[in-house]
Design a protein around this motif. Structure first.
Motif, PDB file in Angstrom:
ATOM      1  N   ALA A 221       0.820  -1.212   0.000  1.00 37.14           N
ATOM      2  CA  ALA A 221       0.000   0.000   0.000  1.00 37.14           C
ATOM      3  C   ALA A 221       0.852   1.258   0.000  1.00 37.14           C
ATOM      4  O   ALA A 221       0.450   2.286  -0.568  1.00 37.14           O
ATOM      5  N   GLU A 222       2.040   1.211   0.609  1.00 43.10           N
ATOM      6  CA  GLU A 222       2.876   2.425   0.653  1.00 43.10           C
ATOM      7  C   GLU A 222       3.441   2.799  -0.714  1.00 43.10           C
ATOM      8  O   GLU A 222       3.927   3.924  -0.892  1.00 43.10           O
ATOM      9  N   GLU A 223       3.383   1.888  -1.687  1.00 44.58           N
ATOM     10  CA  GLU A 223       3.868   2.206  -3.028  1.00 44.58           C
ATOM     11  C   GLU A 223       2.781   2.794  -3.917  1.00 44.58           C
ATOM     12  O   GLU A 223       3.052   3.139  -5.070  1.00 44.58           O
ATOM     13  N   LEU A 224       1.585   2.900  -3.386  1.00 44.63           N
ATOM     14  CA  LEU A 224       0.468   3.429  -4.165  1.00 44.63           C
ATOM     15  C   LEU A 224      -0.144   4.622  -3.443  1.00 44.63           C
ATOM     16  O   LEU A 224      -0.226   4.654  -2.212  1.00 44.63           O
ATOM     17  N   GLY A 225      -0.573   5.598  -4.235  1.00 42.13           N
ATOM     18  CA  GLY A 225      -1.337   6.704  -3.672  1.00 42.13           C
ATOM     19  C   GLY A 225      -2.826   6.415  -3.776  1.00 42.13           C
ATOM     20  O   GLY A 225      -3.252   5.304  -4.124  1.00 42.13           O
ATOM     21  N   PRO A 226      -3.663   7.396  -3.501  1.00 41.99           N
ATOM     22  CA  PRO A 226      -5.114   7.188  -3.563  1.00 41.99           C
ATOM     23  C   PRO A 226      -5.582   6.849  -4.981  1.00 41.99           C
ATOM     24  O   PRO A 226      -4.982   7.256  -5.976  1.00 41.99           O
ATOM     25  N   ILE A 227      -6.665   6.104  -5.066  1.00 40.12           N
ATOM     26  CA  ILE A 227      -7.322   5.784  -6.331  1.00 40.12           C
ATOM     27  C   ILE A 227      -8.593   6.625  -6.393  1.00 40.12           C
ATOM     28  O   ILE A 227      -9.409   6.603  -5.456  1.00 40.12           O
ATOM     29  N   SER A 228      -8.785   7.351  -7.491  1.00 37.24           N
ATOM     30  CA  SER A 228      -9.912   8.283  -7.549  1.00 37.24           C
ATOM     31  C   SER A 228     -10.359   8.476  -8.988  1.00 37.24           C
ATOM     32  O   SER A 228      -9.716   8.004  -9.940  1.00 37.24           O
ATOM     33  N   TRP A 229     -11.488   9.188  -9.128  1.00 35.97           N
ATOM     34  CA  TRP A 229     -11.965   9.605 -10.444  1.00 35.97           C
ATOM     35  C   TRP A 229     -11.378  10.974 -10.778  1.00 35.97           C
ATOM     36  O   TRP A 229     -11.483  11.913  -9.992  1.00 35.97           O
ATOM     37  N   VAL A 230     -10.769  11.078 -11.968  1.00 37.15           N
ATOM     38  CA  VAL A 230     -10.240  12.359 -12.449  1.00 37.15           C
ATOM     39  C   VAL A 230     -10.652  12.508 -13.911  1.00 37.15           C
ATOM     40  O   VAL A 230     -10.217  11.723 -14.766  1.00 37.15           O
ATOM     41  N   ASN A 231     -11.511  13.496 -14.153  1.00 41.21           N
ATOM     42  CA  ASN A 231     -11.984  13.746 -15.527  1.00 41.21           C
ATOM     43  C   ASN A 231     -12.567  12.479 -16.169  1.00 41.21           C
ATOM     44  O   ASN A 231     -12.313  12.169 -17.333  1.00 41.21           O
ATOM     45  N   GLY A 232     -13.331  11.729 -15.391  1.00 37.55           N
ATOM     46  CA  GLY A 232     -13.986  10.541 -15.920  1.00 37.55           C
ATOM     47  C   GLY A 232     -13.085   9.331 -16.070  1.00 37.55           C
ATOM     48  O   GLY A 232     -13.501   8.332 -16.655  1.00 37.55           O
ATOM     49  N   GLN A 233     -11.860   9.405 -15.559  1.00 41.21           N
ATOM     50  CA  GLN A 233     -10.923   8.289 -15.641  1.00 41.21           C
ATOM     51  C   GLN A 233     -10.533   7.834 -14.244  1.00 41.21           C
ATOM     52  O   GLN A 233     -10.430   8.643 -13.315  1.00 41.21           O
TER      53      GLN A 233
END
Length: 291
Positions: A221-233
């Motif tokens: 988990a420390e190698e990844l940042g948050p997962i989110s929606w950005v401009n529909g992606q």
């Protein structure tokens, strides 16, 4: 000129308006008076022996009827007594699984205790109540005439976490909120809107983010940042300033393997974006004037 027979009395006609009744023929029976019975239809007196036999038959029928009613009452009473007997009550309640939920919570939710009658036990209602617990995915039950009732619980797996005021809310891939922990867990972080209490569900827009988080579970988990929606992606923040574009919801495992390979073998310091839409042919976008 009319003549009369010598020696015959003169014929006399009945007075005018007088009704005559013909005489009954010779040898006929006299007319019957009202309420009398014709000798041809009169019944002979019933033989006392036949009457006694009929009475005995009716008495036997009534006796058989009462005996049948009595047997039914006795059988119902015996059946009810058996159902309430200690021979047919709950002697043991076993819980399999439920490591996160806890067997004591499952037992309290089921509401089945030792000594309860086996017959009429609401096992289906107990299953529904257990299935409503946050961590529970499926629950199966069984009961035997030996007095043992078993609940086999399959629990959900946390694949992502969401920051909330009280800490971190864990969610499975279907969006079920499982638990709120004050400390972060070793699962990816997803950014969503409002988060319900444990047992509730995240909004439907969170499902693609949760599917990506589940596929990326093998990456620390420390190698990844948050997962989110950005401009529909669906966008995954990476260490530094880089990002990964997840693309559609197809082949999540292939995309996770490709991203894990880049994180392990490629210096992403000068890369702005990794497009994982086609995991076999990822596209990298470099940062201008980066060395």
């Amino acid at each position: 000129m009319a003549s009369e027979k010598p020696g015959s009395p003169p014929a006399s006609a009945p007075p005018s308006g007088t009704r005559t009744t013909p005489s009954p023929p010779t040898g006929s029976a006299p007319p019957l008076s009202a309420g009398s019975t014709s000798p041809a239809t009169a019944r002979p007196p019933l033989d006392p022996r036949i009457q006694a036999r009929r009475q005995r038959v009716r008495s036997r029928r009534r006796l058989r009827l009462w005996i049948g009613v009595g047997l039914v009452v006795v059988l119902v009473a015996i059946g009810y007594g058996i159902t309430q007997s200690p021979l047919l009550d709950v002697d043991e309640v076993e819980v399999i699984g439920a490591q996160r939920t806890g067997a004591d919570v499952v037992l309290a939710t089921a509401g089945i205790e030792r000594g309860d009658p086996l017959l009429g036990l609401d096992v289906s209602g107990a299953r529904r109540a257990i299935a409503a617990l946050p961590w529970v995915d499926q629950v199966r039950s069984s009961r035997g005439w030996g007095g043992k009732v078993t609940f086999d619980v399959t629990e959900r797996e946390a694949v992502a976490q969401v920051a909330v005021e009280a800490g971190w809310a864990l969610s499975d891939v279907q969006g079920r909120v499982l638990h709120i922990d004050p400390a972060p867990a070793d699962v990816p972080v997803v950014l969503v809107g409002s988060v319900p209490q444990p047992g509730g569900w995240l909004p439907g827009t969170a499902l693609p983010l949760l599917e990506a988080a589940e596929a990326l579970g093998s990456i620390p988990a420390e190698e990844l940042g948050p997962i989110s929606w950005v401009n529909g992606q669906v966008i995954i923040d990476l260490p530094g300033s880089g990002q990964a574009s997840w693309g559609g919801r197809d082949d999540p495992q292939g995309k996770a393997v490709t991203l894990a390979t880049f994180l392990a073998k490629v210096d992403l310091h000068c890369f702005e974006l990794i497009d994982l839409s086609v995991p076999e042919f990822p596209v990298l976008t470099r940062i201008d004037d980066c060395s």
